[in-house]
Design an enzyme around this catalytic site. Structure first.
Site, mmCIF file in Angstrom:
data_model
loop_
_atom_site.group_PDB
_atom_site.id
_atom_site.type_symbol
_atom_site.label_atom_id
_atom_site.label_comp_id
_atom_site.label_asym_id
_atom_site.label_seq_id
_atom_site.Cartn_x
_atom_site.Cartn_y
_atom_site.Cartn_z
ATOM 1 N N GLU A 70 0.647 10.062 16.001
ATOM 2 C CA GLU A 70 -0.269 9.036 16.650
ATOM 3 C C GLU A 70 -1.264 8.496 15.394
ATOM 4 O OE1 GLU A 70 -2.852 8.694 20.362
ATOM 5 O OE2 GLU A 70 -3.982 9.639 18.897
ATOM 6 N N ALA A 71 -1.470 7.117 15.328
ATOM 7 C CA ALA A 71 -2.405 6.367 14.512
ATOM 8 C C ALA A 71 -3.538 7.200 14.346
ATOM 9 C CB ALA A 71 -2.410 5.026 14.669
ATOM 10 N N ARG A 106 -4.021 12.675 20.065
ATOM 11 C CA ARG A 106 -5.333 12.873 20.173
ATOM 12 C C ARG A 106 -5.799 12.635 21.743
ATOM 13 N NH1 ARG A 106 -9.017 15.270 17.068
ATOM 14 N NH2 ARG A 106 -8.011 14.515 15.249
ATOM 15 N N LYS A 131 -1.411 26.860 16.314
ATOM 16 C CA LYS A 131 -1.709 26.299 15.431
ATOM 17 C C LYS A 131 -0.306 25.268 14.859
ATOM 18 C CE LYS A 131 -5.000 29.595 12.957
ATOM 19 N NZ LYS A 131 -5.027 30.219 11.726
ATOM 20 N N ALA A 187 -0.376 4.280 11.382
ATOM 21 C CA ALA A 187 -1.218 3.818 10.428
ATOM 22 C C ALA A 187 -2.480 4.882 10.435
ATOM 23 C CB ALA A 187 -1.908 2.524 10.831
ATOM 24 N N GLY A 242 0.826 2.024 7.726
ATOM 25 C CA GLY A 242 -0.197 1.544 6.737
ATOM 26 C C GLY A 242 -1.300 2.547 6.517
ATOM 27 N N GLU A 282 4.532 2.293 4.005
ATOM 28 C CA GLU A 282 3.412 1.663 3.789
ATOM 29 C C GLU A 282 2.248 2.712 3.457
ATOM 30 O OE1 GLU A 282 2.872 -2.205 6.185
ATOM 31 O OE2 GLU A 282 4.120 -0.983 7.570
ATOM 32 N N GLU A 320 0.901 -1.198 0.036
ATOM 33 C CA GLU A 320 -0.024 0.028 0.071
ATOM 34 C C GLU A 320 0.747 1.466 0.123
ATOM 35 O OE1 GLU A 320 -3.355 0.100 -0.396
ATOM 36 O OE2 GLU A 320 -3.115 -1.958 -0.923
#
Length: 343
Positions: free
Chosen positions: A278-279, A317, A303, A263, A237, A220, A204
């Site tokens: 973070e994913a 998050r 910002k 990912a 990914g 990925e 991918e």
């Protein structure tokens, strides 16, 4: 020709359309800052007068070049020039200006994928508009206007013309396979990608032209046009990096050394070294970020573009509030050496 200094030079095997116009070209051995003696000989054989010029060689010019043993030509290329049926183009690039022809664009794409020039080091302004959509088939490149007749011809002979893609850019590996790389799906790396030694591109993963990796990296996710990823970084990914081809963006997005983009995450800012996203988190320049101190206390809201290019950051998050936060990254990212040991 008295001035024999050139930015680059190449002899290429071209594909022409029915109007005898070049639609793609393969340069097996492009040269940056070519030898003055070689250029003097080539200029004489090709009747080169100066400037940036692509010259479609006549049969007599081909014979003269093939017989000139002073020219450092690979034997197979010499044979192709002398006796082959493919049209041969000599591309003289005097100055690195905005490209004016398909042959010139292809030379610059080759220079990038041969690792002779790095992304952003060549003037590719307007290149996208110069290139035509081409049908890339199991019988080579075919002009779109001629595809229907070629398909009918193949069927009449009991064959199928397999069209792998319709695009302005071909896949890189049909022209160049850089040393020390692994590419799981070759269609996902375009000609003009700069793929550093030790890079693995998984199924991918995607690398656009004028973009790439500086060394060992795990890809990925998507490296968009203009984006450069530093040594030792990992793009998880489905993650993405914002390029400058769409949306009118002008900011240069890059990823530093030893970074991790999780990912399905993404960035619209530059990452410095040793940064983590973070994913699932997409950070754009306008994202409001709560900056935390070493104890996890909120210091201020800014910002994300104000953090662009800074080192040792962790973007995450807050799982309770949903707020985007940034704190000092205290972890060390290391690639799995086994994944790159046989590149």
């Amino acid at each position: 020709m008295t001035d024999t200094t050139l930015h680059s030079f190449a002899l290429g095997l071209a594909t022409l359309d029915g109007q005898q116009k070049v639609i793609e070209i393969y340069y097996p051995h492009p040269v940056i800052d070519p030898d003055a003696a070689m250029i003097k000989s080539m200029a004489a054989h090709c009747a080169y007068k100066g400037g940036n010029a692509d010259i479609l060689l006549s049969q007599s010019q081909r014979k003269a070049i093939a017989k000139d043993q002073s020219l450092p030509l690979e034997s197979l290329l010499r044979e192709a020039i002398a006796d082959g049926t493919a049209p041969i183009v000599a591309m003289f690039l005097k100055e690195d200006q905005a490209p004016a022809s398909v042959s010139e664009v292809y030379l610059k794409l080759h220079l990038l994928s041969h690792r002779l020039c790095k992304p952003h080091s060549l003037n590719l302004q307007g290149a996208f508009g110069i290139l035509r959509n081409i049908a890339w088939t199991n019988q080579g490149a075919i002009a779109i206007e001629e595809l229907g007749s070629r398909q009918l011809q193949a069927r009449a002979q009991g064959r199928i013309l397999d069209v792998m893609s319709v695009d302005k850019f071909p896949k890189m590996v049909n022209y160049i396979v850089p040393s020390g790389v692994r590419i799981a799906d070759t269609a996902r790396v375009r000609l003009g990608a700069y793929v550093g030694e030790g890079t693995t591109v998984m199924h991918e993963g995607f690398i656009n032209f004028n973009a790439g990796t500086e060394g060992s990296a795990m890809i990925e996710g998507r490296i968009s046009a203009g984006v450069v990823v530093g040594e030792g970084s990992d793009l998880g990914g489905g993650c993405s990096t914002m390029g400058t081809l769409s949306g009118g963006g002008t900011a240069i997005i890059s990823v530093g050394r030893d970074c991790l983009i999780g990912a399905n995450a993404g960035i619209g800012i530059a990452l410095g070294d040793r940064c983590v996203v973070e994913a699932g988190l997409y950070v754009t320049g306008g994202t409001k970020v709560g900056v935390l101190d070493n104890e996890g206390n909120l210091v201020q809201h800014i910002k994300a573009k104000e953090l662009s290019g800074k080192n040792d950051l962790l973007f995450r998050r807050n799982s309770q509030t949903g707020a985007v936060e940034c704190k000092t990254n205290k972890t060390s990212i290391a690639l799995n050496e086994d994944l790159h040991s046989h590149n």
